[in-house]
Design a protein around this motif. Structure first.
Motif, PDB file in Angstrom:
ATOM      1  N   HIS A   1      39.557  42.962  36.149  1.00  0.00           N
ATOM      2  CA  HIS A   1      40.652  42.331  35.394  1.00  0.00           C
ATOM      3  C   HIS A   1      41.804  41.963  36.338  1.00  0.00           C
ATOM      4  CE1 HIS A   1      44.499  42.459  33.164  1.00  0.00           C
ATOM      5  NE2 HIS A   1      43.838  41.635  32.382  1.00  0.00           N
ATOM      6  N   GLN A   2      42.141  42.878  37.257  1.00  0.00           N
ATOM      7  CA  GLN A   2      43.215  42.603  38.222  1.00  0.00           C
ATOM      8  C   GLN A   2      42.870  41.376  39.070  1.00  0.00           C
ATOM      9  OE1 GLN A   2      43.925  45.801  41.030  1.00  0.00           O
ATOM     10  NE2 GLN A   2      45.956  45.060  41.564  1.00  0.00           N
ATOM     11  N   CYS A   3      41.614  41.251  39.458  1.00  0.00           N
ATOM     12  CA  CYS A   3      41.162  40.083  40.228  1.00  0.00           C
ATOM     13  C   CYS A   3      41.294  38.799  39.410  1.00  0.00           C
ATOM     14  CB  CYS A   3      39.705  40.247  40.665  1.00  0.00           C
ATOM     15  SG  CYS A   3      39.442  41.493  41.936  1.00  0.00           S
ATOM     16  N   LEU A   4      40.893  38.843  38.146  1.00  0.00           N
ATOM     17  CA  LEU A   4      40.982  37.652  37.291  1.00  0.00           C
ATOM     18  C   LEU A   4      42.433  37.204  37.119  1.00  0.00           C
ATOM     19  CD1 LEU A   4      38.294  38.463  34.570  1.00  0.00           C
ATOM     20  CD2 LEU A   4      38.154  36.734  36.383  1.00  0.00           C
ATOM     21  N   VAL A   5      43.342  38.166  36.984  1.00  0.00           N
ATOM     22  CA  VAL A   5      44.777  37.825  36.897  1.00  0.00           C
ATOM     23  C   VAL A   5      45.208  37.138  38.199  1.00  0.00           C
ATOM     24  CG1 VAL A   5      47.112  38.800  36.769  1.00  0.00           C
ATOM     25  CG2 VAL A   5      45.338  39.608  35.205  1.00  0.00           C
ATOM     26  N   LYS A   6      44.761  37.678  39.335  1.00  0.00           N
ATOM     27  CA  LYS A   6      45.096  37.108  40.644  1.00  0.00           C
ATOM     28  C   LYS A   6      44.542  35.680  40.779  1.00  0.00           C
ATOM     29  CE  LYS A   6      46.615  38.346  44.844  1.00  0.00           C
ATOM     30  NZ  LYS A   6      48.035  38.655  45.001  1.00  0.00           N
ATOM     31  N   LEU A   7      43.383  35.410  40.177  1.00  0.00           N
ATOM     32  CA  LEU A   7      42.730  34.096  40.300  1.00  0.00           C
ATOM     33  C   LEU A   7      43.290  33.034  39.339  1.00  0.00           C
ATOM     34  CD1 LEU A   7      39.006  35.234  40.690  1.00  0.00           C
ATOM     35  CD2 LEU A   7      40.495  34.297  42.468  1.00  0.00           C
ATOM     36  N   GLU A   8      44.196  33.429  38.432  1.00  0.00           N
ATOM     37  CA  GLU A   8      44.709  32.484  37.438  1.00  0.00           C
ATOM     38  C   GLU A   8      45.258  31.199  38.065  1.00  0.00           C
ATOM     39  OE1 GLU A   8      47.472  34.873  35.162  1.00  0.00           O
ATOM     40  OE2 GLU A   8      45.963  35.236  33.609  1.00  0.00           O
ATOM     41  N   LYS A   9      45.952  31.324  39.182  1.00  0.00           N
ATOM     42  CA  LYS A   9      46.601  30.155  39.792  1.00  0.00           C
ATOM     43  C   LYS A   9      45.827  29.599  40.989  1.00  0.00           C
ATOM     44  CE  LYS A   9      51.219  31.610  38.315  1.00  0.00           C
ATOM     45  NZ  LYS A   9      50.820  32.725  37.463  1.00  0.00           N
ATOM     46  N   ILE A  10      44.621  30.076  41.205  1.00  0.00           N
ATOM     47  CA  ILE A  10      43.820  29.641  42.360  1.00  0.00           C
ATOM     48  C   ILE A  10      42.687  28.742  41.874  1.00  0.00           C
ATOM     49  CG2 ILE A  10      42.324  30.431  44.244  1.00  0.00           C
ATOM     50  CD1 ILE A  10      44.061  33.008  44.275  1.00  0.00           C
ATOM     51  N   GLU A  11      42.554  27.588  42.513  1.00  0.00           N
ATOM     52  CA  GLU A  11      41.557  26.613  42.050  1.00  0.00           C
ATOM     53  C   GLU A  11      40.401  26.380  43.016  1.00  0.00           C
ATOM     54  OE1 GLU A  11      41.416  25.412  39.001  1.00  0.00           O
ATOM     55  OE2 GLU A  11      43.274  26.460  38.486  1.00  0.00           O
ATOM     56  N   ASP A  12      40.426  26.983  44.222  1.00  0.00           N
ATOM     57  CA  ASP A  12      39.308  26.752  45.148  1.00  0.00           C
ATOM     58  C   ASP A  12      38.722  28.067  45.653  1.00  0.00           C
ATOM     59  OD1 ASP A  12      40.321  26.958  48.330  1.00  0.00           O
ATOM     60  OD2 ASP A  12      41.914  26.678  46.843  1.00  0.00           O
ATOM     61  N   LYS A  13      37.454  28.004  45.976  1.00  0.00           N
ATOM     62  CA  LYS A  13      36.677  29.192  46.344  1.00  0.00           C
ATOM     63  C   LYS A  13      37.191  29.871  47.621  1.00  0.00           C
ATOM     64  CE  LYS A  13      31.885  30.656  46.739  1.00  0.00           C
ATOM     65  NZ  LYS A  13      30.487  30.252  46.571  1.00  0.00           N
ATOM     66  N   ALA A  14      37.537  29.079  48.652  1.00  0.00           N
ATOM     67  CA  ALA A  14      37.983  29.662  49.923  1.00  0.00           C
ATOM     68  C   ALA A  14      39.273  30.458  49.743  1.00  0.00           C
ATOM     69  CB  ALA A  14      38.175  28.560  50.972  1.00  0.00           C
ATOM     70  N   THR A  15      40.228  29.900  49.003  1.00  0.00           N
ATOM     71  CA  THR A  15      41.492  30.607  48.745  1.00  0.00           C
ATOM     72  C   THR A  15      41.221  31.856  47.910  1.00  0.00           C
ATOM     73  OG1 THR A  15      42.646  28.494  48.790  1.00  0.00           O
ATOM     74  CG2 THR A  15      43.853  30.339  47.849  1.00  0.00           C
ATOM     75  N   ALA A  16      40.332  31.735  46.919  1.00  0.00           N
ATOM     76  CA  ALA A  16      39.997  32.876  46.060  1.00  0.00           C
ATOM     77  C   ALA A  16      39.421  34.017  46.888  1.00  0.00           C
ATOM     78  CB  ALA A  16      39.006  32.446  44.978  1.00  0.00           C
ATOM     79  N   LEU A  17      38.495  33.710  47.796  1.00  0.00           N
ATOM     80  CA  LEU A  17      37.898  34.744  48.654  1.00  0.00           C
ATOM     81  C   LEU A  17      38.965  35.407  49.529  1.00  0.00           C
ATOM     82  CD1 LEU A  17      34.550  33.048  49.730  1.00  0.00           C
ATOM     83  CD2 LEU A  17      34.773  35.220  48.512  1.00  0.00           C
ATOM     84  N   ARG A  18      39.844  34.595  50.105  1.00  0.00           N
ATOM     85  CA  ARG A  18      40.894  35.106  50.980  1.00  0.00           C
ATOM     86  C   ARG A  18      41.860  36.025  50.197  1.00  0.00           C
ATOM     87  NH1 ARG A  18      42.271  30.519  52.817  1.00  0.00           N
ATOM     88  NH2 ARG A  18      44.115  30.182  51.545  1.00  0.00           N
ATOM     89  N   GLU A  19      42.288  35.579  49.026  1.00  0.00           N
ATOM     90  CA  GLU A  19      43.243  36.350  48.217  1.00  0.00           C
ATOM     91  C   GLU A  19      42.637  37.658  47.701  1.00  0.00           C
ATOM     92  OE1 GLU A  19      46.579  35.866  47.505  1.00  0.00           O
ATOM     93  OE2 GLU A  19      46.424  34.349  49.075  1.00  0.00           O
ATOM     94  N   LEU A  20      41.379  37.614  47.266  1.00  0.00           N
ATOM     95  CA  LEU A  20      40.753  38.837  46.748  1.00  0.00           C
ATOM     96  C   LEU A  20      40.434  39.823  47.876  1.00  0.00           C
ATOM     97  CD1 LEU A  20      38.535  37.805  43.720  1.00  0.00           C
ATOM     98  CD2 LEU A  20      40.939  38.447  43.815  1.00  0.00           C
TER      99      LEU A  20
END
Length: 180
Positions: free
Chosen positions: A83-102
């Motif tokens: 759930h914490q990851c999904l909240v973090k991904l709310e404003k992220i639209e691309d896979k590379a940024t998502a991987l980096r942020e998580l």
């Protein structure tokens, strides 16, 4: 009488009956190349990360969870982390940024049982000593990192972000959430 829908419990204790524990959480085997204290799970078996992600959308709807095994506590923590990851991904639209942020979220210092700010109260007993606390942190750091990678794989399965998965960032499992 109204029947209650049961939540999904972990099957890891059946699969691996003699797992090490930390703060009453099972140190479940994980299919991962990430270094950490987790035993390696066989590639053909469902591990705790697969289990967390496959039961997440059903389990997140529950306000209560009847803990039966140490692997259930591991499942609870990883469900809250998803759930914490999904909240973090709310404003992220691309896979590379998502991987980096998580990845950054996974390795960031996080609260453990006994710390102030621990959202699960006494459901997880505090560590008996420094070694147990260190094992909890090391195991969940490894599990968080692996879960983030697999979640991003599901979120961006067809190249664009899954609105269906993202919708679950609005639901709080057991009315609780992990904060970063």
């Amino acid at each position: 009488a109204k029947k209650k829908m049961p939540c999904y419990h972990s099957r890891q204790n059946e699969e691996y009956p003699s797992m090490e524990e930390t703060c009453s959480c099972a140190v479940c085997p994980i299919k991962s190349d990430i270094r950490g204290p987790s035993p390696h799970a066989p590639p053909d078996k469902e591990d705790i990360i697969d289990e967390t992600l496959s039961t997440f959308r059903a389990n997140v709807l529950f306000r209560n969870f009847d803990v039966r095994t140490s692997a259930d506590r591991t499942l609870i923590y990883l469900t809250l982390y998803t759930h914490q990851c999904l909240v973090k991904l709310e404003k992220i639209e691309d896979k590379a940024t998502a991987l980096r942020e998580l990845h950054a979220l996974a390795i960031k210092q996080f609260v453990c049982p006994g710390d102030s700010g621990w959202p699960l109260g006494t459901l997880f007993p505090q560590p008996a000593g420094k070694a147990e606390g260190d094992l909890f942190k090391a195991y969940f750091k490894q599990a968080r990192d692996e879960l983030g990678i697999r979640l991003v794989g599901l979120m961006f399965e067809d190249g664009s972000k899954s609105k269906w998965w993202q919708a679950f960032s609005k639901r709080k499992f057991m009315g609780k959430e992990l904060k970063d």
